[in-house]
Design a protein around this motif. Structure first.
Motif, PDB file in Angstrom:
ATOM      1  N   ALA A   1      30.767  42.232  32.190  1.00  0.00           N
ATOM      2  CA  ALA A   1      29.438  41.648  32.384  1.00  0.00           C
ATOM      3  C   ALA A   1      29.213  41.257  33.837  1.00  0.00           C
ATOM      4  N   GLU A   2      30.277  40.843  34.527  1.00  0.00           N
ATOM      5  CA  GLU A   2      30.185  40.379  35.912  1.00  0.00           C
ATOM      6  C   GLU A   2      31.346  40.948  36.725  1.00  0.00           C
ATOM      7  N   PRO A   3      31.234  42.174  37.198  1.00  0.00           N
ATOM      8  CA  PRO A   3      32.348  42.804  37.919  1.00  0.00           C
ATOM      9  C   PRO A   3      32.736  42.088  39.211  1.00  0.00           C
ATOM     10  N   LEU A   4      31.838  41.273  39.767  1.00  0.00           N
ATOM     11  CA  LEU A   4      32.128  40.553  41.008  1.00  0.00           C
ATOM     12  C   LEU A   4      32.500  39.089  40.747  1.00  0.00           C
ATOM     13  N   LEU A   5      32.859  38.770  39.510  1.00  0.00           N
ATOM     14  CA  LEU A   5      33.105  37.381  39.133  1.00  0.00           C
ATOM     15  C   LEU A   5      34.235  36.751  39.936  1.00  0.00           C
ATOM     16  N   VAL A   6      35.325  37.481  40.158  1.00  0.00           N
ATOM     17  CA  VAL A   6      36.453  36.915  40.901  1.00  0.00           C
ATOM     18  C   VAL A   6      36.020  36.514  42.302  1.00  0.00           C
ATOM     19  N   ARG A   7      35.302  37.395  42.963  1.00  0.00           N
ATOM     20  CA  ARG A   7      34.805  37.073  44.312  1.00  0.00           C
ATOM     21  C   ARG A   7      33.972  35.798  44.285  1.00  0.00           C
ATOM     22  N   ASP A   8      33.103  35.683  43.293  1.00  0.00           N
ATOM     23  CA  ASP A   8      32.218  34.521  43.219  1.00  0.00           C
ATOM     24  C   ASP A   8      33.003  33.239  42.931  1.00  0.00           C
ATOM     25  N   ILE A   9      34.040  33.332  42.116  1.00  0.00           N
ATOM     26  CA  ILE A   9      34.881  32.160  41.852  1.00  0.00           C
ATOM     27  C   ILE A   9      35.642  31.754  43.104  1.00  0.00           C
TER      28      ILE A   9
END
Length: 427
Positions: free
Chosen positions: A352-360
């Motif tokens: 759902a959010e492939p960039l989630l790690v970057r955002d965290i």
């Protein structure tokens, strides 16, 4: 259509015990693996998911398993998410024994091993500094009868029908057949090494081939049952000839079925894997037909959706000296991940959010996006498959936190899929 396994999501890599550290500082710390000496830039690990974006021909096995532009785009996108370690979906080692249509394949009997295409996948996944690990698999008895009516497995125990998918009765592998399987795993690993992959993961969980009920030297005692796995590890080392090549194993904590693999056996196998020089063990649980977690899992799982295997990972780590431990499944918040890292390990979904790690890591998000699905694990797995395809095709990702999108998706599934599968999904 076969269901995604419930625990194929996203994970955290074990780190030394700490009692004080911010979520972001903990997450950003690198981790060095003990046997290969390779270092991941942070402790986030994307676990394997069945992407099903490779070529597939129902009639000509030589037209199967080639990585596509969509698969490359998917891994380019995940790489932009700043993930420390990316584990691919299960790469099959035989062209006519597949977990599902659209699996990638590395088979020495195919006209091409698609080396250039695998080089592109590796380039895409490593473009932002991630390590890329190729998960190798043979489905054993868990191959749809529509793909392979005559499956091969360590023993002749038939896979029960699951989610409307039928399975043939397997033929037990001969000793020569086992040797062939060992060599095929090693060959696939050598191809990935040439393509620039940093390592491989052997899928020995969820009831696939690398588990068995034999009574010869590959069965009976736990050491005998683990022998094929240990022989594959040794064969990979001989084929690759690189001490910096990571070898990982995905291992069940327990099968959660009668007479299945238990926690004590899992710990014993993990010790054997450490002796064999396995860099990290990713722990999961359950088998194909046992989609939901049972009460037998307590106290080694948690009641919430966060960190299904936190308790078991803590237990396993106490029995190991060098090998790292990774657990997968259910992480939703940065605090839950931080707590798990402080205790030992973990992770979270990326379809759902492939960039989630970057955002965290940037402190821009503290939890994953939710969804409005009813309580149907299989329905969520099918939805994840839809999102993977959308990423691969460069399309907008469906927001299943929107009730309208969920209702439309459910209506589409009920219309398009066979009645037996529909009953399994929506019951």
């Amino acid at each position: 259509m076969q269901p995604f396994h419930p625990y194929a999501q996203y994970s955290f890599v074990q780190q030394p015990e700490q009692t004080t550290a911010s979520t972001y500082m903990v997450s950003m710390q690198p981790v060095t693996f003990p046997f290969s000496g390779r270092t991941a830039k942070n402790r986030f690990l994307k676990s394997a998911m069945s992407e099903r974006l490779a070529t597939f021909s129902p009639f000509d096995p030589s037209g199967r398993g080639q990585p596509t532009e969509e698969l490359v785009r998917l891994y380019e996108t995940w790489a932009k998410g700043d993930i420390g370690i990316i584990v691919t979906g299960n790469i099959q080692i035989k062209k006519d024994h597949l977990e599902a249509t659209g699996n990638t394949i590395i088979d020495r009997d195919l006209p091409s091993v698609y080396l250039q295409e695998w080089i592109e996948v590796a380039r895409a996944a490593k473009s932002q500094g991630s390590l890329i690990i190729g998960q190798l698999n043979h489905p054993g008895r868990q191959v749809s009868i529509n793909i392979q009516p005559y499956p091969e497995a360590p023993s002749d125990v038939e896979q029960p029908s699951t989610g409307g998918v039928l399975f043939g009765r397997p033929t037990p592998l001969t000793k020569d057949g086992i040797k062939d399987i060992v060599n095929r795993f090693a060959y696939a690993a050598s191809v990935l090494h040439r393509a620039g992959f940093d390592g491989v993961q052997l899928h020995a969980a969820h009831g696939y081939l690398l588990t068995n009920m034999r009574t010869d030297e590959y069965g009976g005692s736990l050491v005998n049952r683990a022998q094929i796995l240990l022989e594959i590890i040794a064969a990979i080392r001989q084929a690759v000839q690189s001490p910096s090549f990571i070898i990982s194993v995905k291992l069940n904590s327990q099968d959660s079925v009668p007479e299945g693999f238990c926690i004590e056996e899992s710990i014993m196998v993990a010790k054997l894997l450490e002796i064999a020089g396995v860099d990290f063990i990713e722990v999961s649980g359950g088998v194909y037909e046992q989609i939901t977690r049972s009460s037998r899992d307590k106290p080694y799982t948690v009641e919430t959706r966060e960190g299904y295997f936190v308790g078991y990972a803590e237990l396993l780590k106490s029995h190991l000296n060098l090998s790292k431990v990774v657990a997968t499944g259910g992480f939703q918040t940065s605090q839950g991940m931080a707590d798990a890292v402080l205790a030992r390990d973990r992770g979270q979904p990326l379809t759902a959010e492939p960039l989630l790690v970057r955002d965290i890591l940037r402190g821009e998000k503290k939890k994953a996006k939710g969804d409005k699905f009813p309580e149907s694990p299989m329905l969520r797995f099918v939805a994840s498959a839809e999102q993977i395809a959308e990423i691969g095709n460069g399309q907008d990702i469906t927001d299943f936190d929107n009730a309208f999108h969920v209702a439309r998706f459910i209506a589409k599934m009920q219309k398009e899929i066979p009645a037996a599968i529909s009953e399994a999904l929506f019951s």
